[in-house]
Design an enzyme around this catalytic site. Structure first.
Site, PDB file in Angstrom:
ATOM      1  CE  LYS A 115      -4.218  -1.880   2.024  1.00 23.20           C
ATOM      2  NZ  LYS A 115      -5.050  -2.040   3.137  1.00 23.20           N
ATOM      3  CE  LYS A 218      -5.633  -8.385  -1.796  1.00 23.91           C
ATOM      4  NZ  LYS A 218      -5.623  -7.924  -0.743  1.00 23.91           N
ATOM      5  CE  LYS A 221     -13.394  -3.997   0.618  1.00 24.14           C
ATOM      6  NZ  LYS A 221     -13.057  -3.408   1.855  1.00 24.14           N
TER       7      LYS A 221
HETATM    8  P1  TYM Z   1     -10.574  -5.829   3.798  1.00 22.33           P
HETATM    9  O1  TYM Z   1     -12.017  -4.706   4.006  1.00 22.33           O
HETATM   10  O2  TYM Z   1      -9.995  -5.650   2.997  1.00 22.33           O
HETATM   11  O3  TYM Z   1     -11.604  -7.279   3.406  1.00 22.33           O
HETATM   12  C1  TYM Z   1     -12.544  -7.838   4.419  1.00 22.33           C
HETATM   13  C2  TYM Z   1     -12.301  -9.380   4.378  1.00 22.33           C
HETATM   14  O4  TYM Z   1     -12.345  -9.939   2.852  1.00 22.33           O
HETATM   15  C3  TYM Z   1     -11.224 -10.825   2.580  1.00 22.33           C
HETATM   16  N1  TYM Z   1     -10.597 -10.691   1.088  1.00 22.33           N
HETATM   17  C4  TYM Z   1     -10.482 -11.689   0.399  1.00 22.33           C
HETATM   18  N2  TYM Z   1     -11.042 -13.093   0.710  1.00 22.33           N
HETATM   19  C5  TYM Z   1     -10.803 -13.825  -0.459  1.00 22.33           C
HETATM   20  N3  TYM Z   1     -10.326 -13.167  -1.890  1.00 22.33           N
HETATM   21  C6  TYM Z   1     -10.135 -11.982  -1.878  1.00 22.33           C
HETATM   22  N4  TYM Z   1      -9.667 -11.579  -3.237  1.00 22.33           N
HETATM   23  C7  TYM Z   1     -10.238 -11.328  -0.742  1.00 22.33           C
HETATM   24  N5  TYM Z   1     -10.020  -9.634  -0.602  1.00 22.33           N
HETATM   25  C8  TYM Z   1     -10.444  -9.458   0.666  1.00 22.33           C
HETATM   26  C9  TYM Z   1      -9.966  -9.977   3.694  1.00 22.33           C
HETATM   27  O5  TYM Z   1      -8.974 -11.226   4.090  1.00 22.33           O
HETATM   28  C10 TYM Z   1     -10.978  -9.772   4.845  1.00 22.33           C
HETATM   29  O6  TYM Z   1     -11.254 -10.906   5.402  1.00 22.33           O
HETATM   30  N6  TYM Z   1      -7.583  -5.445   7.655  1.00 22.33           N
HETATM   31  C11 TYM Z   1      -8.741  -5.834   7.282  1.00 22.33           C
HETATM   32  C12 TYM Z   1     -10.024  -5.458   7.993  1.00 22.33           C
HETATM   33  C13 TYM Z   1      -9.819  -5.485   9.720  1.00 22.33           C
HETATM   34  C14 TYM Z   1      -9.917  -6.967  10.391  1.00 22.33           C
HETATM   35  C15 TYM Z   1      -9.863  -6.586  11.584  1.00 22.33           C
HETATM   36  C16 TYM Z   1     -10.250  -8.066  10.018  1.00 22.33           C
HETATM   37  C17 TYM Z   1      -9.555  -4.609  10.577  1.00 22.33           C
HETATM   38  N7  TYM Z   1      -9.396  -5.028  11.779  1.00 22.33           N
HETATM   39  C18 TYM Z   1      -9.745  -7.238  12.729  1.00 22.33           C
HETATM   40  C19 TYM Z   1     -10.259  -9.131  11.011  1.00 22.33           C
HETATM   41  C20 TYM Z   1      -9.996  -8.644  12.205  1.00 22.33           C
HETATM   42  C21 TYM Z   1      -9.126  -5.581   5.782  1.00 22.33           C
HETATM   43  O7  TYM Z   1      -8.564  -4.559   5.473  1.00 22.33           O
HETATM   44  O8  TYM Z   1      -9.887  -6.191   5.162  1.00 22.33           O
END
Ligand code: TYM
Length: 355
Positions: A115, A218, A221
């Site tokens: 990032k 991957k 978004k």
């Molecule tokens: P975020 O918002 O990027 O994504 C949300 C969830 O979706 C999963 N994910 C995917 N799984 C499979 N294939 C993909 N291409 C894919 N893209 C995204 C992510 O692994 C995630 O589970 N840092 C985290 C948010 C967060 C969080 C937390 C998660 C903040 N605090 C505490 C768990 C526990 C994030 O940016 O997810």
């Protein structure tokens, strides 16, 4: 003694459109875990300002993720749904964890490197400290299980490192405060401490859904090409068009999983089909082995529409009533806040902060 009860926590950032990867890798698991655990699901708005400070419509994005949670089947009465900034314990505990974690740990995070890109000096301090806030999200509730996609694995390892260092550095203070409890460390071992060693739940055929345009990237978004992902808000036509345009190779589908090696796009589409159908890749290939993509793609598009369209429809209905969504978040925030307040009181006592 301060017992740790099994509890699930996970979060989703309110940035950009939710896509099939978020649904299959995370949200669908959130729904399933409601049957076996107490669950807390959070829209992590504090995280959303780390990479981009000003958003066009952050309240709208937060409501949209909440609507997706509810539309997918999360029950906000039996469990907790809220947005992170409502509960100040997240930021407070993150500060303490900033002092527990080492800069070297943060510098090694691959998501930070991705990032921040080449101009690291110009990344926000919040982006560097992002994993420390994530550890605070989880440990403010002393959560034991965290369902996520594969891309969050390193952050969850860091959460365990922070918990272990806190337990170790404050071992004597934790014991003096009468807050020590046996922490399972795996393989039947336990140590005394306060924070649990949280277990990531990363399993199934869709832990890493790849871009429809490039099987080595991957699904994300932030990908500039909307054709790279299926959004939860896409209608049936858009889904069919994106699947049709998805990159593939010229060969027919193999009959066995081993035949997907070295064919990332084929592997990805078969994995998506398997996850949507709740079957294994081997079972999908039993049906489609030897068939061309021109036959497989329409079946995949139909299946995606069948699974996603009820969720999309319900999301739209919920978003027509923002007052209801706000009430869900307020109620969830109050209940989450009560749990986190107890942890913060313990932590302040352990660290030695008066009041
Ligand atoms: P975020 O918002 O990027 O994504 C949300 C969830 O979706 C999963 N994910 C995917 N799984 C499979 N294939 C993909 N291409 C894919 N893209 C995204 C992510 O692994 C995630 O589970 N840092 C985290 C948010 C967060 C969080 C937390 C998660 C903040 N605090 C505490 C768990 C526990 C994030 O940016 O997810």
């Amino acid at each position: 003694m301060s017992d740790i009860t099994p509890r699930v926590f996970s979060g989703v950032q309110p940035t950009g459109n939710l896509h099939l990867g978020n649904y299959l890798g995370a949200i669908r698991k959130f729904v399933a875990l409601q049957e076996s655990h107490d669950c807390i699901y959070c829209v992590v708005d504090l995280h959303s300002i780390t990479a981009q400070l000003v958003h066009e419509d952050l309240p709208g994005q937060t409501r949209s993720i909440t609507a997706a949670f509810l539309a997918a089947g999360i029950d906000p009465k039996r469990h907790i749904v809220f947005n992170q900034s409502r509960v100040s314990a997240h930021a407070e505990l993150a500060w303490i964890f900033n002092c527990v974690a080492r800069i070297g740990w943060m510098n090694r995070m691959t998501q930070f490197k991705d990032k921040a890109g080449k101009d690291r000096e110009n990344a926000s301090l919040g982006l560097l400290a992002y994993p420390s806030l994530m550890a605070a999200d989880i440990l403010a509730y002393r959560a034991t299980h965290v369902p996520v996609g594969d891309d969050q694995k390193q952050h969850l390892e860091l959460t365990r490192d922070i918990a272990a260092k806190f337990n170790n550095d404050f071992a004597q203070k934790i014991a003096e405060a009468g807050l020590s409890t046996p922490i399972p460390m795996g393989e039947g071992q336990t140590v005394e401490g306060y924070f649990p060693m949280t277990e990531p739940l990363i399993e199934g055929p869709a832990t890493r859904v790849m871009s429809l345009k490039d099987g080595s990237k991957k699904m994300s978004k932030s990908d500039p090409s909307d054709l790279s992902r299926i959004n939860l808000t896409d209608d049936a036509d858009a889904i069919a068009r994106k699947v049709k345009k998805a990159k593939t190779d010229p060969d027919a589908l193999p009959s066995e999983v081993a035949g997907l090696a070295g064919r990332p796009e084929a592997d990805n589409l078969v994995g998506i089909f398997a996850a949507l159908a709740e079957r294994s890749k081997a079972e999908v290939l039993t049906d489609f082995g030897g068939r061309a993509f021109s036959e497989f793609k329409p079946a995949l598009a139909d299946l995606a529409v069948q699974v996603l369209s009820p969720i999309t429809g319900e999301m739209r209905r919920l978003l027509d009533d923002p007052g209801h969504i706000d009430a869900v978040l307020k109620d969830g925030g109050e209940r989450a806040g009560a749990i986190a307040a107890k942890t913060m009181a313990d932590v302040k006592q352990i660290v030695g902060f008066l009041g």
